[in-house]
Write an enzyme that holds these catalytic residues in place. Structure first.
Site, mmCIF file in Angstrom:
data_model
loop_
_atom_site.group_PDB
_atom_site.id
_atom_site.type_symbol
_atom_site.label_atom_id
_atom_site.label_comp_id
_atom_site.label_asym_id
_atom_site.label_seq_id
_atom_site.Cartn_x
_atom_site.Cartn_y
_atom_site.Cartn_z
ATOM 1 N N TRP A 121 -31.119 -77.581 74.926
ATOM 2 C CA TRP A 121 -32.500 -77.132 75.213
ATOM 3 C C TRP A 121 -32.983 -76.175 74.112
ATOM 4 O O TRP A 121 -34.148 -76.185 73.742
ATOM 5 C CB TRP A 121 -32.536 -76.403 76.567
ATOM 6 N N HIS A 122 -32.048 -75.371 73.593
ATOM 7 C CA HIS A 122 -32.458 -74.369 72.612
ATOM 8 C C HIS A 122 -32.838 -74.963 71.265
ATOM 9 O O HIS A 122 -33.562 -74.334 70.501
ATOM 10 C CB HIS A 122 -31.355 -73.317 72.432
ATOM 11 N N GLY A 123 -32.363 -76.129 70.955
ATOM 12 C CA GLY A 123 -32.777 -76.703 69.678
ATOM 13 C C GLY A 123 -31.963 -77.906 69.301
ATOM 14 O O GLY A 123 -30.860 -78.135 69.807
ATOM 15 N N PHE A 179 -38.384 -72.675 70.378
ATOM 16 C CA PHE A 179 -37.702 -73.499 71.378
ATOM 17 C C PHE A 179 -38.706 -74.122 72.340
ATOM 18 O O PHE A 179 -38.390 -74.637 73.322
ATOM 19 C CB PHE A 179 -36.659 -72.668 72.139
#
Lengths: 533, 382
Positions: free
Chosen positions: A396-398, A533
């Site tokens: 999800w963060h990248g 993000f």
């Protein structure tokens, strides 16, 4: 329009009086929606199309879901298809419109302008699913459409290039001549392929509403403007906290109570956030960038200090943003959830995640971990579920392997601390401070992978931490003093000395110090880390 | 409005101020913000002796410039302008104002009010925002046509161009097409211009922290391999010596001994063809006109000195256009009854570039001015 810039101040000077002036009319909500859209459009007006589309679709999907029976029932699909015999008129209309537009989109996908064809294929798929949803009167299908749509948006804008690059690299290593083209070629009308700011936040927020409605946790929202405000409420639109419909939507049902405490609390939160961002996060970022942009040139102490500095930078940056967001919302009388609760005082990794980015971790807990089975089916499945949840959280963060490793490290760490916490010795004999330090060091180690510019850099840093000589890290003393003061404050806050921090002298002194420090020593602008993000 | 009954909002620190506490905070801040700049003027030593000019490194310290103007005697004649007045290639004892004082035989009658790197759009901002102490003084305003030699010099090109003193130019209106700062930077500039405290903070940074914020100063690199960051371990407070640094005694960039102090023709660049900007469309000329209006509005007795621009550097076919610009400026000055002097062209060897004279050039210009009838009449007028 960043919170710590003058344009936002001007924006607030217009929005806030307008909001209060309209409190006795029905217009305060549309005013808030318009302000939120303006705020988002300030970054890039094209992003607005995306947020409006996402909002509109989820609003419609939940409305249609509401017309479907909660319990499964046999549907005579054939009579619906041949004679258009629907029990519900809304679903009949939805079927006709979806079927018609699916055909139009398919026609466009085959015969329309080249630039629109990929977009039309996606729309055809969504509309086809909607046709099926109406045909089968299935709540599950409506939920599936919401999931597909929101995750597809996220996947396309955030991960498509990463996936394509990795697949192409895999093809090349297997000597396969096929190559996938860059996702930017799929953009209609040659629009730039850019990651829309805050997409992970507003899609998750919107998604939580459809899932919660499906599960029966929230009522259907019938007012589109109210729902649109919930999805794009400007204080938390860009970087959270990710709110739940159950908490935020009811606050938009009537004008909030007007009281002085809203202003004093809002201003207090905003000041703390501003200080965290401008005085601390931006300052630390200079040192972190210096070291992390060229890790080869620095030895173990500098790399270690830069990693510690990054740990604090990301905390100040992100929690500073949410403090400001909560402050701005509070100025209007709305309460947003606490997103950070002194996470570097955590005594275990589980405790850390109940204090760090609480909006996101509770989202993953409720919509990933628990649906996977949570801790209900034995140790192995619990750890499997934990691992998968943190793996997804990392992604999800990248779109980078560094984030995947970061998530995996946390998954492993949380398993280890869970096991440790089962032993009486660890629970009762190990001093609290040792546990806190252990968690902090582990979290810092994981941050190396989060912050490094590439996997290669991250591994190089880990290697140099163990092998390079010890020389002066040349970290500014002022930076150390500031971080030490904050840490001490946090320790004080969670100790019996908390009462000292509640005195007039300390509160007023802290506020005066923060304002004067900001005036004298602010470290300049810079966007928030979590915007990417 | 209710005083309580607010839904509880969780805090994770104790910085939660009540109204009474906020009032105290604002009181303390108002006191500090209002008094600090004034008190600082008493605490900090600022020597403005003979032939003083704002040091090169403090060119962007506008708070100091204002403070310098506050020290003017009513009899002082202030020379305003860009680096031609300031003296780009010369030492303090080689400037125009120095020679005017010397020729007139009066110490510090003429004051060097030039700032390095200025141009009319910035000079207008400097005088409007920081030039109030100049009210009712006699002022010699230099008009340098260098700023009309091309759309780039006029700042009227559409392509983004970096330029000096961006904090002094108009931020929103009139629009400067090559200035591309975002709204935040522009509003920041406006706040700094209007709140003395922020201008004072900028003074601290210019004077003691190498024109950087204190945090950035602590991270400044001093070269070397591996690089050194010596400020990290220094105490920032000890940097504040409470003495404004004077111009350095030795300056390798200026004065007859410097390698830059030589005639333009020795650079072997040859003559230049300028793209003169039409006065009606020139941003710099309009700024000059607005500046004149500001000065006159504040009761200043203004004399304009036009040039002398280095005509030797111009390609011959380019000269008629220059003369037209010059004539148009003179006509506008005459029409508006502004006393003006256009000194004669200096010999080619007395120019360092298109507009800056060398030391001897300034001396000749001073002599020319003092013998000019218009100038003498203006000097005699009250």
């Amino acid at each position: 329009m960043l919170f710590h810039t003058w344009p936002f101040f001007v924006f607030l000077l217009i929005v806030l009086p307008g909001f209060y002036a309209l409190r006795k009319t029905q217009l305060w909500l549309p005013w808030l929606t318009a302000a939120s859209y303006f705020f988002y459009g300030w970054w890039n007006p094209y992003y607005l199309l995306l947020v409006v589309y996402s909002t509109l679709l989820d609003f419609c999907l939940v409305a249609l879901m509401d017309h479907c029976p909660r319990t499964g029932q046999n549907t005579d699909v054939l009579s619906r298809l041949t004679g258009l015999r629907f029990d519900n008129r809304v679903l009949k209309v939805a079927f006709l419109i979806s079927a018609g537009t699916t055909l139009s989109c398919l026609a466009m996908a085959f015969f329309g302008p080249q630039t629109l064809r990929p977009t039309m294929v996606v729309f055809s798929l969504i509309l086809l699913l909607m046709t099926l949803g109406a045909l089968y009167s299935s709540r599950k299908i409506w939920l599936l459409i919401s999931l597909v749509n929101n995750l597809a948006l996220l996947l396309f804008f955030k991960y498509a290039r990463f996936v394509v690059e990795n697949l192409n690299a895999a093809f090349a290593s297997l000597h396969v001549s096929a190559r996938l083209s860059d996702p930017s070629t799929l953009m209609p009308f040659g629009f730039e392929y850019l990651l829309p700011v805050g997409i992970s936040f507003f899609t998750f927020q919107s998604l939580s509403y459809t899932i919660d409605f499906y599960l029966g946790n929230v009522q259907r929202e019938r007012n589109f403007v109210r729902f649109a405000t919930f999805v794009c409420f400007f204080p938390q639109l860009m970087a959270g906290p990710i709110e739940r419909a159950k908490h935020l939507l009811p606050q938009f049902h009537q004008f909030p109570t007007v009281c002085l405490r809203n202003f004093t609390d809002g201003a207090s939160l905003f000041l703390v956030g501003l200080f965290k961002k401008l005085a601390l996060a931006n300052y630390l970022s200079f040192y972190v960038e210096r070291v992390y942009d060229n890790p080869k040139a620095f030895d173990a102490p500098a790399l270690m200090m830069a990693t510690f500095a990054f740990a604090w930078q990301i905390f100040f940056d992100f929690s500073g943003y949410t403090d400001m967001a909560r402050g701005v919302a509070k100025l209007m009388g709305f309460n947003l959830i606490v997103n950070f609760n002194n996470p570097y005082l955590a005594t275990g990794l589980g405790d850390f995640w109940s204090r760090w980015h609480i909006g996101l971790s509770s989202w993953f807990r409720d919509y990933v971990y628990i649906p996977l089975g949570g801790n209900r089916d034995g140790v192995f499945k619990t750890y499997r579920n934990l691992f998968l949840t943190f793996f997804v959280s990392g992604i999800w963060h990248g779109a980078n392997w560094t984030f995947v490793i970061w998530g995996t490290l946390h998954a492993v760490g949380i398993m280890i601390t869970r096991e440790l916490e089962r032993s009486v010795f660890y629970r009762e004999q190990v001093p609290r401070l040792v546990k806190q330090m252990g968690v902090f060091l582990f979290v810092c180690f994981a941050w190396i992978f989060f912050r490094a510019n590439s996997l290669h850099d991250a591994l190089l840093i880990v290697n140099r931490l163990a092998t390079s000589p010890w020389r002066d890290p040349q970290i500014p003393a002022l930076m150390l003093i500031l971080v030490a003061l904050v840490w001490l404050y946090q320790f004080g806050y969670e100790s019996r000395f908390r009462k000292c921090l509640q005195t007039d002298f300390v509160r007023v002194g802290t506020a005066v110090f923060m304002v004067l420090y900001l005036c004298l020593c602010a470290s300049g602008g810079g966007a928030f880390i979590y915007f990417q993000f | 409005m209710k005083l309580s009954d607010s839904p509880e909002i969780p805090f994770v620190n104790e910085v939660r101020l009540s109204l009474r506490q906020w009032v105290v905070v604002f009181g303390i801040l108002a006191f500090v913000v209002t008094l600090t700049p004034a008190l600082w003027k008493k605490l900090e030593r600022f020597e403005t002796g003979l032939d003083y000019r704002i040091p090169y490194v403090l060119s962007k310290d506008y708070w100091l410039y204002e403070r310098r103007l506050q020290r003017l005697e009513p009899t002082n004649i202030v020379m305003l302008g860009d680096s031609v007045i300031w003296g780009e290639y010369v030492l303090t004892n080689g400037t125009w104002s120095h020679f005017l004082n010397q020729e007139a035989g009066v110490a510090n009658l003429f004051v060097n009010g030039g700032v390095n790197g200025l141009f009319p759009l910035a000079l207008e901002g400097l005088i409007r925002c920081y030039g109030r102490p100049l009210s009712r003084q006699k002022v010699i305003l230099h008009c340098n046509v260098l700023w009309l030699t091309s759309p780039k010099a006029d700042l009227s090109t559409d392509k983004e161009e970096p330029f000096n003193h961006a904090a002094l130019v108009p931020q929103f209106s009139p629009r400067i097409p090559c200035y591309r700062a975002d709204a935040s930077e522009r509003l920041n500039v406006i706040v700094e211009r209007n709140v003395a405290f922020f201008a004072w903070v900028s003074h601290l940074q210019s004077t003691y922290f190498e024109q950087q914020s204190i945090p950035k100063w602590t991270l400044a690199e001093a070269g070397g391999d591996p690089p050194l960051y010596p400020n990290g371990s220094r105490n920032p407070i000890s940097q504040i010596t409470l003495v404004v640094p004077p111009e350095p005694q030795e300056d390798s960039q200026r004065g007859p001994q410097s390698s830059r102090h030589k005639p333009w023709s020795t650079n072997a660049t040859g003559t230049t063809r300028f793209e003169w900007v039409d006065l009606d469309r020139s941003l710099q000329w309009h700024a000059f006109q607005r500046l004149m209006a500001t000065l006159r509005g504040r009761g200043n007795d203004v004399l304009v000195v036009l040039g002398p621009f280095n005509e030797h550097i111009m390609a011959a076919p380019n000269r008629p256009a220059y003369r037209k610009v010059r004539a148009d400026i003179m006509r506008w000055l005459s029409e508006n009854q502004i006393p003006h002097v256009a000194p004669e062209l200096l010999p080619s060897v007395l120019y360092a570039d298109a507009s800056h004279p060398l030391t001897e050039g300034y001396q000749r210009l001073a002599t020319q001015l003092l013998t000019d009838a218009t100038f003498r009449n203006w000097m005699r007028s009250k």
